[in-house]
Design an enzyme around this catalytic site. Structure first.
Site, mmCIF file in Angstrom:
data_model
loop_
_atom_site.group_PDB
_atom_site.id
_atom_site.type_symbol
_atom_site.label_atom_id
_atom_site.label_comp_id
_atom_site.label_asym_id
_atom_site.label_seq_id
_atom_site.Cartn_x
_atom_site.Cartn_y
_atom_site.Cartn_z
ATOM 1 N N TYR A 281 3.862 9.810 -0.849
ATOM 2 C CA TYR A 281 4.868 9.213 0.027
ATOM 3 C C TYR A 281 6.275 9.405 -0.533
ATOM 4 C CZ TYR A 281 0.857 6.681 2.065
ATOM 5 O OH TYR A 281 -0.334 6.331 2.642
ATOM 6 N N ASP B 290 0.846 -1.196 0.000
ATOM 7 C CA ASP B 290 0.000 0.000 0.000
ATOM 8 C C ASP B 290 0.879 1.243 0.000
ATOM 9 O OD1 ASP B 290 -2.896 1.164 0.639
ATOM 10 O OD2 ASP B 290 -1.428 2.261 1.848
ATOM 11 N N HIS C 130 -6.967 10.177 -2.151
ATOM 12 C CA HIS C 130 -6.248 10.151 -0.874
ATOM 13 C C HIS C 130 -6.963 10.912 0.242
ATOM 14 C CE1 HIS C 130 -1.845 9.688 0.716
ATOM 15 N NE2 HIS C 130 -2.724 9.510 1.671
ATOM 16 N N LYS D 223 -2.389 6.218 -4.507
ATOM 17 C CA LYS D 223 -3.426 7.193 -4.163
ATOM 18 C C LYS D 223 -3.224 8.494 -4.938
ATOM 19 C CE LYS D 223 -3.387 5.228 0.491
ATOM 20 N NZ LYS D 223 -2.048 4.596 0.429
#
Length: 323
Positions: free
Chosen positions: A74, A69, A132, A99
């Protein structure tokens, strides 16, 4: 799977320990509306830094994980992709989630953002792509796009188009409360949200959202299942958690992750430590009295939400208002 009890010494248990091999296993997968089967435990790579995340993914895959995930924001998808490429696991056996970030909610910006993630991950499709946050920013800024925040349907329609195009297999949402879910699903959707990924743990168990989601056929994914930020140590020291761990001969972390799966959620523990990555994958069905004891303990205190960027983003509202 026999896992070293790395997070707590079980030698201090005062009650007889059951061998974990006598415990039943929990579901390894859930079936989505598309018919696809999503693994119930994933490696979450949020806050996994560069130079660490690749090894974490390699360890996870060698341990038996098949669900990773991640997210564009990120900023580690390239390293994740390199680890996936180095693996011998066939792509069709993997479940990859990414996302859509807030700055890309405008329909004309979505495919390019998706393509960035696909390129970095080294794949031509995602198994799951999530909105997100239920917050849209104007392109390249952190300025609120009021229209797309109030009405995410144009964003969703473009995601549906990308499902039909074959770049995404399933679409979902993240950090949506009930009011915001209903705001989206009141439209004539071609594809219903497959999952809603939210902060879900002992300190923020969200029983109302969980019950509503079950009643409406929406699967929840639990991020920060062991607690957010500095809550992990406190989570593993909860008396009920420690007692159940001693009784069953498993670790406190396994108790909490097992409880989360037994609640009917997908669990996304994150770690870069090999022993903990392996430990987190081993989940067991808790005896009903232990499950209910832990559920009661979790839902008997005031909820403690940690992840709420509303103030940091200078929003004129709380993103979780009106639950």
């Amino acid at each position: 799977m026999r896992i070293a009890r790395s997070r707590a010494s079980l030698s201090a248990c005062n009650s007889p320990q059951r061998n974990s091999s006598t415990l039943a296993n929990l579901p390894s997968h859930y079936t989505l509306p598309s018919g696809d089967k999503i693994p119930s435990v994933a490696l979450g790579v949020w806050q996994a830094s560069q130079g660490e995340v690749g090894n974490a993914v390699k360890t996870a895959l060698s341990t038996g994980y098949r669900h990773i995930d991640g997210a564009w924001i990120y900023r580690n998808e390239e390293e994740v992709g390199q680890a996936l490429k180095a693996s011998s696991v066939p792509r069709e056996e993997l479940w990859l989630t990414s996302k859509l970030w807030n700055t890309f909610h405008a329909p004309e910006d979505i495919e390019a953002a998706l393509d960035q993630s696909l390129t970095k991950l080294g794949t031509d499709y995602l198994d799951l792509y999530l909105i997100h946050w239920p917050v849209a920013f104007k392109e390249g800024t952190t300025v609120l796009d009021e229209d797309l925040t109030a009405d995410p349907y144009p964003t969703w329609q473009k995601l549906e188009e990308l499902v039909d195009k074959g770049k995404i297999r399933n679409i979902g949402i993240s950090n949506f409360n009930i009011r915001r879910i209903q705001n989206l699903t009141a439209n004539n959707l071609k594809y219903q949200p497959a999952v809603n990924q939210v902060e879900l743990n002992f300190w923020n168990p969200q029983p109302e959202l969980l019950q509503w989601s079950k009643e409406n056929g929406l699967l929840l994914e639990a991020y920060s299942p062991l607690g957010s930020d500095k809550q992990v140590g406190k989570s593993l020291s909860v008396p009920e958690v420690k007692d159940i761990a001693c009784k069953l001969g498993i670790t406190p972390a396994q108790v909490i992750i097992s409880w989360s799966v037994q609640r009917g959620t997908i669990v996304l523990p994150k770690s870069v430590t090999p022993s903990r990555i392996a430990e987190n994958l081993a989940v067991f069905e808790l005896p009903q009295e232990d499950f209910e004891r832990l559920e009661t303990a979790a839902t008997s205190h005031a909820p403690q939400r940690v992840v709420n960027p509303s103030a940091g983003w200078k929003l004129p509202f709380d993103v979780f208002d009106g639950q």
